[in-house]
Design a protein around this motif. Structure first.
Motif, PDB file in Angstrom:
ATOM      1  N   SER A   1      33.349  10.478  55.221  1.00  0.00           N
ATOM      2  CA  SER A   1      33.921   9.642  56.310  1.00  0.00           C
ATOM      3  C   SER A   1      33.999   8.824  55.723  1.00  0.00           C
ATOM      4  CB  SER A   1      33.617   9.731  57.686  1.00  0.00           C
ATOM      5  OG  SER A   1      32.260   9.046  57.520  1.00  0.00           O
ATOM      6  N   ILE A   2      35.023   7.614  56.395  1.00  0.00           N
ATOM      7  CA  ILE A   2      34.768   5.579  56.074  1.00  0.00           C
ATOM      8  C   ILE A   2      33.351   4.780  55.935  1.00  0.00           C
ATOM      9  CG2 ILE A   2      35.170   4.749  58.583  1.00  0.00           C
ATOM     10  CD1 ILE A   2      36.689   2.978  57.027  1.00  0.00           C
ATOM     11  N   ASP A   3      32.247   5.709  57.231  1.00  0.00           N
ATOM     12  CA  ASP A   3      31.215   5.139  56.583  1.00  0.00           C
ATOM     13  C   ASP A   3      30.825   5.834  55.558  1.00  0.00           C
ATOM     14  OD1 ASP A   3      31.433   4.806  59.277  1.00  0.00           O
ATOM     15  OD2 ASP A   3      29.322   6.470  59.770  1.00  0.00           O
ATOM     16  N   ARG A   4      30.540   6.322  54.403  1.00  0.00           N
ATOM     17  CA  ARG A   4      30.541   6.086  53.168  1.00  0.00           C
ATOM     18  C   ARG A   4      30.622   5.239  52.534  1.00  0.00           C
ATOM     19  NH1 ARG A   4      26.047   9.361  52.702  1.00  0.00           N
ATOM     20  NH2 ARG A   4      27.176  10.696  53.297  1.00  0.00           N
ATOM     21  N   SER A   5      32.441   5.489  52.375  1.00  0.00           N
ATOM     22  CA  SER A   5      32.826   3.858  51.531  1.00  0.00           C
ATOM     23  C   SER A   5      32.083   2.492  52.031  1.00  0.00           C
ATOM     24  CB  SER A   5      33.758   3.855  51.930  1.00  0.00           C
ATOM     25  OG  SER A   5      34.973   5.137  51.831  1.00  0.00           O
ATOM     26  N   PHE A   6      31.736   2.874  53.336  1.00  0.00           N
ATOM     27  CA  PHE A   6      31.439   0.866  53.760  1.00  0.00           C
ATOM     28  C   PHE A   6      29.795   1.637  53.282  1.00  0.00           C
ATOM     29  CE2 PHE A   6      34.464   0.373  57.107  1.00  0.00           C
ATOM     30  CZ  PHE A   6      34.510  -0.790  56.655  1.00  0.00           C
ATOM     31  N   GLN A   7      29.107   2.668  53.386  1.00  0.00           N
ATOM     32  CA  GLN A   7      27.388   3.042  53.137  1.00  0.00           C
ATOM     33  C   GLN A   7      26.911   2.806  51.293  1.00  0.00           C
ATOM     34  OE1 GLN A   7      25.972   6.984  52.424  1.00  0.00           O
ATOM     35  NE2 GLN A   7      23.475   6.171  53.397  1.00  0.00           N
ATOM     36  N   LEU A   8      28.174   2.780  50.388  1.00  0.00           N
ATOM     37  CA  LEU A   8      28.077   2.567  49.277  1.00  0.00           C
ATOM     38  C   LEU A   8      28.631   1.398  48.597  1.00  0.00           C
ATOM     39  CD1 LEU A   8      29.938   5.869  48.032  1.00  0.00           C
ATOM     40  CD2 LEU A   8      27.681   5.360  47.472  1.00  0.00           C
ATOM     41  N   LEU A   9      29.553   1.100  49.523  1.00  0.00           N
ATOM     42  CA  LEU A   9      29.270  -0.590  48.846  1.00  0.00           C
ATOM     43  C   LEU A   9      28.303  -1.703  49.232  1.00  0.00           C
ATOM     44  CD1 LEU A   9      31.942  -2.778  48.176  1.00  0.00           C
ATOM     45  CD2 LEU A   9      32.763  -3.289  50.137  1.00  0.00           C
ATOM     46  N   PHE A  10      27.880  -1.076  49.959  1.00  0.00           N
ATOM     47  CA  PHE A  10      26.185  -2.077  50.695  1.00  0.00           C
ATOM     48  C   PHE A  10      25.470  -1.759  49.664  1.00  0.00           C
ATOM     49  CE2 PHE A  10      27.240  -1.394  55.094  1.00  0.00           C
ATOM     50  CZ  PHE A  10      28.830  -2.487  55.281  1.00  0.00           C
ATOM     51  N   MET A  11      26.010  -0.119  48.941  1.00  0.00           N
ATOM     52  CA  MET A  11      24.135   0.080  48.563  1.00  0.00           C
ATOM     53  C   MET A  11      25.036  -1.219  47.384  1.00  0.00           C
ATOM     54  SD  MET A  11      24.208   3.791  47.614  1.00  0.00           S
ATOM     55  CE  MET A  11      23.479   4.882  49.520  1.00  0.00           C
ATOM     56  N   VAL A  12      26.501  -1.519  46.987  1.00  0.00           N
ATOM     57  CA  VAL A  12      26.044  -2.043  45.336  1.00  0.00           C
ATOM     58  C   VAL A  12      26.253  -3.849  45.681  1.00  0.00           C
ATOM     59  CG1 VAL A  12      28.143  -2.798  43.898  1.00  0.00           C
ATOM     60  CG2 VAL A  12      28.140  -0.614  44.625  1.00  0.00           C
ATOM     61  N   ILE A  13      26.746  -4.030  46.983  1.00  0.00           N
ATOM     62  CA  ILE A  13      26.173  -5.423  46.936  1.00  0.00           C
ATOM     63  C   ILE A  13      24.657  -5.876  46.798  1.00  0.00           C
ATOM     64  CG2 ILE A  13      26.720  -7.634  48.598  1.00  0.00           C
ATOM     65  CD1 ILE A  13      29.236  -6.197  49.295  1.00  0.00           C
ATOM     66  N   ILE A  14      24.115  -4.992  47.882  1.00  0.00           N
ATOM     67  CA  ILE A  14      22.498  -5.586  48.266  1.00  0.00           C
ATOM     68  C   ILE A  14      21.571  -4.898  46.609  1.00  0.00           C
ATOM     69  CG2 ILE A  14      20.483  -4.568  48.931  1.00  0.00           C
ATOM     70  CD1 ILE A  14      21.370  -3.634  51.966  1.00  0.00           C
ATOM     71  N   GLY A  15      22.705  -4.298  45.914  1.00  0.00           N
ATOM     72  CA  GLY A  15      21.425  -4.036  44.015  1.00  0.00           C
ATOM     73  C   GLY A  15      21.822  -5.439  43.541  1.00  0.00           C
ATOM     74  N   GLY A  16      23.108  -5.256  43.752  1.00  0.00           N
ATOM     75  CA  GLY A  16      23.520  -6.485  43.126  1.00  0.00           C
ATOM     76  C   GLY A  16      24.563  -5.830  42.473  1.00  0.00           C
ATOM     77  N   LEU A  17      25.527  -6.492  42.006  1.00  0.00           N
ATOM     78  CA  LEU A  17      26.767  -6.738  41.150  1.00  0.00           C
ATOM     79  C   LEU A  17      27.238  -7.035  39.893  1.00  0.00           C
ATOM     80  CD1 LEU A  17      29.274  -8.207  43.831  1.00  0.00           C
ATOM     81  CD2 LEU A  17      29.196  -5.778  43.387  1.00  0.00           C
ATOM     82  N   GLY A  18      27.474  -5.761  39.188  1.00  0.00           N
ATOM     83  CA  GLY A  18      28.211  -5.958  37.580  1.00  0.00           C
ATOM     84  C   GLY A  18      26.067  -5.470  37.328  1.00  0.00           C
ATOM     85  N   SER A  19      25.557  -4.747  37.805  1.00  0.00           N
ATOM     86  CA  SER A  19      24.035  -4.517  37.283  1.00  0.00           C
ATOM     87  C   SER A  19      24.090  -3.119  37.465  1.00  0.00           C
ATOM     88  CB  SER A  19      23.330  -5.223  37.699  1.00  0.00           C
ATOM     89  OG  SER A  19      21.814  -4.089  37.503  1.00  0.00           O
ATOM     90  N   ILE A  20      23.768  -2.457  36.362  1.00  0.00           N
ATOM     91  CA  ILE A  20      23.279  -0.697  36.098  1.00  0.00           C
ATOM     92  C   ILE A  20      22.430  -0.078  37.163  1.00  0.00           C
ATOM     93  CG2 ILE A  20      22.923   1.466  35.066  1.00  0.00           C
ATOM     94  CD1 ILE A  20      25.611   0.644  34.242  1.00  0.00           C
ATOM     95  N   MET A  21      21.268  -1.288  36.601  1.00  0.00           N
ATOM     96  CA  MET A  21      19.606  -1.133  37.513  1.00  0.00           C
ATOM     97  C   MET A  21      20.673  -1.108  38.976  1.00  0.00           C
ATOM     98  SD  MET A  21      17.277  -0.700  35.859  1.00  0.00           S
ATOM     99  CE  MET A  21      15.308  -1.235  36.437  1.00  0.00           C
ATOM    100  N   GLY A  22      20.998  -2.058  38.955  1.00  0.00           N
ATOM    101  CA  GLY A  22      20.822  -2.217  41.041  1.00  0.00           C
ATOM    102  C   GLY A  22      21.449  -1.724  41.385  1.00  0.00           C
ATOM    103  N   SER A  23      22.921  -0.566  40.745  1.00  0.00           N
ATOM    104  CA  SER A  23      22.638   0.257  41.844  1.00  0.00           C
ATOM    105  C   SER A  23      22.392   1.166  41.965  1.00  0.00           C
ATOM    106  CB  SER A  23      23.876   1.491  40.704  1.00  0.00           C
ATOM    107  OG  SER A  23      24.732   0.502  39.792  1.00  0.00           O
ATOM    108  N   PHE A  24      20.996   1.238  41.624  1.00  0.00           N
ATOM    109  CA  PHE A  24      19.919   2.410  41.469  1.00  0.00           C
ATOM    110  C   PHE A  24      18.533   1.434  42.798  1.00  0.00           C
ATOM    111  CE2 PHE A  24      21.326   3.860  37.137  1.00  0.00           C
ATOM    112  CZ  PHE A  24      20.773   5.154  37.510  1.00  0.00           C
ATOM    113  N   PHE A  25      18.850   0.322  42.300  1.00  0.00           N
ATOM    114  CA  PHE A  25      17.691  -0.390  43.813  1.00  0.00           C
ATOM    115  C   PHE A  25      18.373  -0.315  44.784  1.00  0.00           C
ATOM    116  CE2 PHE A  25      16.718  -3.426  40.144  1.00  0.00           C
ATOM    117  CZ  PHE A  25      15.469  -2.737  40.019  1.00  0.00           C
ATOM    118  N   GLY A  26      19.795  -0.521  44.778  1.00  0.00           N
ATOM    119  CA  GLY A  26      20.818  -0.362  46.476  1.00  0.00           C
ATOM    120  C   GLY A  26      20.629   1.209  47.066  1.00  0.00           C
ATOM    121  N   ALA A  27      20.880   2.455  45.713  1.00  0.00           N
ATOM    122  CA  ALA A  27      21.221   2.985  46.453  1.00  0.00           C
ATOM    123  C   ALA A  27      19.209   4.143  46.969  1.00  0.00           C
ATOM    124  CB  ALA A  27      21.344   4.679  45.389  1.00  0.00           C
ATOM    125  N   ALA A  28      18.288   3.505  46.652  1.00  0.00           N
ATOM    126  CA  ALA A  28      16.813   3.463  46.337  1.00  0.00           C
ATOM    127  C   ALA A  28      16.512   2.363  48.068  1.00  0.00           C
ATOM    128  CB  ALA A  28      16.258   2.989  45.403  1.00  0.00           C
TER     129      ALA A  28
END
Lengths: 358, 260
Positions: A261-288
């Motif tokens: 659902s749209i919740d998932r879309s928001f969740q993924l966007l938040f992961m990227v923002i919190i983890g770090g835009l423009g960073s491979i490592m950041g995607s993992f941090f955000g997901a974690a």
């Protein structure tokens, strides 16, 4: 003291263009991957695999895809959940409609189908940008929610609307137990992280970043905006689609449209923002951060309560979890708007000088 | 100077450009010869930057013809102009702020990089080889511009003068036939201006690049350019070698007002 690059000289451009230019980084990440393959299966129990590790890996992959688009190419998307759904349903249809379809091929074809849809829904990005583009990509979300619910063909006319896949196997290796599922996902995520890193350090990655940073100048030095943007949509959607297929096949086993659902879309966007835009490592941090932290809070809070002699009810824990989780997001965004990846980079900078301040 | 000014490489005929009712350029004709340094000057709002934007395809003039190497140029997009060898720098620096100096200049090599996206994802032989080949070229430009010490620095952190230099480097990475420079010396101190002049003349001399230059510093313009076009309110009021232009009554009037 240990984290030093002294004496590591590079005499060729190839050496300077490696993924990790500092030897310690390389060994750290290689060690981490080795630990994930060997150490974790020995230590973790079934609950860990099912509730934390597998979702973490798959959502990292999806976040990585979103990061390529949002963080590297600067095109905001709110349709990531929809692209996961497309990947899952496309892979499902390839699996059931073609006899003897190998699992990996189905997953990858799911990604390819998603890439096609990504290009289609990326077309508005040629005209609109920023928040307006975010709204345009929302269309993908609503369209997919509707299509997978109403068009029976996608779900093979299943009366309940939910679809399921069982008996996953690759080259005779049947993937049933949580450990096997975990390893299967891990192989995917390591490979895709490697691809993502390669893309971002190659010419295509520079094109994306150029479009993100200054699109007029990018065009003037010969970057075609259409190619750069649509290729970012395609690659990003491919990643997200494969993640969606893994989510459906490996994590859920059987699912219905509400899973994406749209919740998932928001969740993924938040992961990227919190983890770090423009960073491979950041995607993992955000997901974690988003997958693991709530679980950790859930475990720690009762223990903390017991420590100070307060009994916290289950409902209380659930509420406190939301409150603390929310405030931590706010805290991190204030401390470092560029995400956890930047904090990580700053820590490394400091470590290079430690223990001398200058 | 050893360089020889060649034939007309770019010929602009009767260019008119309007934005709605605003006339940015009216009936402007001039040509640019190969290997020359051609300056465009004029008071603020005279249409100098618009002229550059017409040349590299950002703006599409309503009237007029453009001949590039003798052939009439049809509808043009900026990236198409770039692929025919027209590069430019920007008045307000338009570097890619999140990227390092090296990556910024490497981006200028983009048109010359041909490996496909799959090879790049896998970092396979050809992609890696190409990357190294172009890195070598880029390092030559870095050496030329004397910015070796900052090659790994994100450009957002650099001082203004160095950013201008990186901007020039990115344009040079394209190995352009014509290099359009939009106020390359704006906001610089004397030393920085001298450095920039030296780089421009060296580019012109060593690589034979044709240079079209917009600049407000008259000392610089009169010193380094071969011919000067003067614009005022979107019209051409002077064209010729620096001394001619300096002596033209119309030009003096535009700069100093009537009655002098």
């Amino acid at each position: 003291m240990i984290y030093r690059e002294n004496g590591q000289f590079k005499t060729t451009y190839a050496a300077d263009q490696q993924i990790f230019t500092i030897a310690q980084d390389k060994w750290f990440v290689l060690g981490l991957i080795a630990f994930a393959f060997i150490g974790v299966p020995m230590l973790a129990d079934e609950y860990m695999f099912r509730a934390i590790l597998i979702p973490f890996l798959i959502l990292s992959l999806a976040a990585l895809g979103v990061n390529l688009l949002v963080g590297y190419c600067g095109q905001i998307t709110l349709g990531a959940g929809a692209f996961m759904a497309i990947g899952a349903y496309a892979a499902y249809n390839f699996m059931i409609r073609i006899d003897g379809m190998p699992l990996i091929a189905a997953l990858l074809l799911g990604g390819v189908a998603t890439a096609g849809m990504g290009i289609l829904f990326g077309i508005p990005s040629l005209r609109v940008r920023g928040l307006y583009l975010a709204v345009a990509t929302l269309a993908a979300q609503f369209f997919c929610d509707w299509a997978f619910l109403r068009l029976g063909w996608f779900t093979n006319y299943s009366p309940s609307g939910s679809v399921s896949i069982s008996n996953l196997s690759v080259f005779g290796w049947s993937i049933d137990s949580p450990i096997e599922k975990y390893l299967f996902c891990l192989i995917f995520i390591v490979a895709f992280a490697f691809f993502a890193k390669n893309l971002t350090r190659a010419s295509i990655g520079r094109q994306w970043m150029a479009i993100r940073d200054m699109d007029v100048a990018a065009e003037v030095i010969g970057i075609r905006p259409m190619w750069a943007k649509l290729s970012a949509f395609a690659v990003s959607s491919f990643f997200v689609g494969v993640a969606g297929a893994l989510w459906g096949f490996v994590h859920l086993g059987s699912w219905e449209p509400a899973a994406f659902s749209i919740d998932r879309s928001f969740q993924l966007l938040f992961m990227v923002i919190i983890g770090g835009l423009g960073s491979i490592m950041g995607s993992f941090f955000g997901a974690a951060f988003i997958v693991i932290l709530p679980v950790v809070l859930n475990q720690i809070l009762p223990a903390l309560g017991a420590l100070v002699g307060v009994e916290i009810s289950t409902a209380g824990i659930a509420h406190a979890e939301f409150i603390i989780f929310g405030s931590l997001i706010v805290f991190f965004l204030i401390v470092e708007p560029h995400g956890l990846a930047r904090l990580w980079a700053i820590a490394k900078e400091k470590l290079r000088l430690w223990p001398f301040p200058h | 100077m050893s360089r020889i000014i060649g034939d007309v490489i770019l010929d602009l005929q009767n260019i008119s450009l309007r934005f709605g009712g605003v006339k940015a350029l009216t009936d402007i004709s001039f040509d640019i010869r190969e290997h020359e340094v051609r300056a465009i000057i004029g008071p603020n709002g005279a249409g100098k930057s618009s002229m550059l934007n017409v040349i590299n395809g950002v703006y599409h003039p309503q009237e007029g013809k453009i001949f590039y190497r003798g052939e009439e140029r049809r509808k043009m997009e900026p990236h198409m102009a770039a692929s025919t060898g027209i590069a430019r720098t920007f008045q307000n620096i338009a570097l890619f702020k999140g990227m390092s100096v090296l990556d910024n200049i490497m981006t200028g090599r983009n048109l010359k990089m041909k490996t496909n996206i799959l090879l790049q994802a896998l970092w396979l032989g050809p992609a890696q080889k190409e990357e190294i080949e172009h890195r070598r070229k880029v390092e030559e430009i870095i050496d030329f511009l004397e910015i070796q010490h900052i090659r790994k620095t994100p450009v957002g952190r650099l001082p203004y003068g160095l950013q201008k230099r990186v901007d020039l480097g990115r344009a040079l990475a394209m190995e352009p036939q014509i290099l359009l420079l939009d106020e390359p010396m704006a906001g610089m101190n004397v030393e920085e201006k001298q450095d920039m002049c030296r780089f421009i003349l060296d580019v012109n001399d060593q690589f034979g690049t044709t240079i079209v230059l917009i600049e407000h510093d008259m000392g610089v313009v009169m010193d380094i350019s071969d011919r000067v076009v003067v614009l005022d309110y979107g019209k051409k009021i002077g064209d010729g070698v620096p001394d001619e232009v300096r002596a033209s009554p119309e030009v003096i009037k535009a700069y100093l007002g009537a009655g002098h």
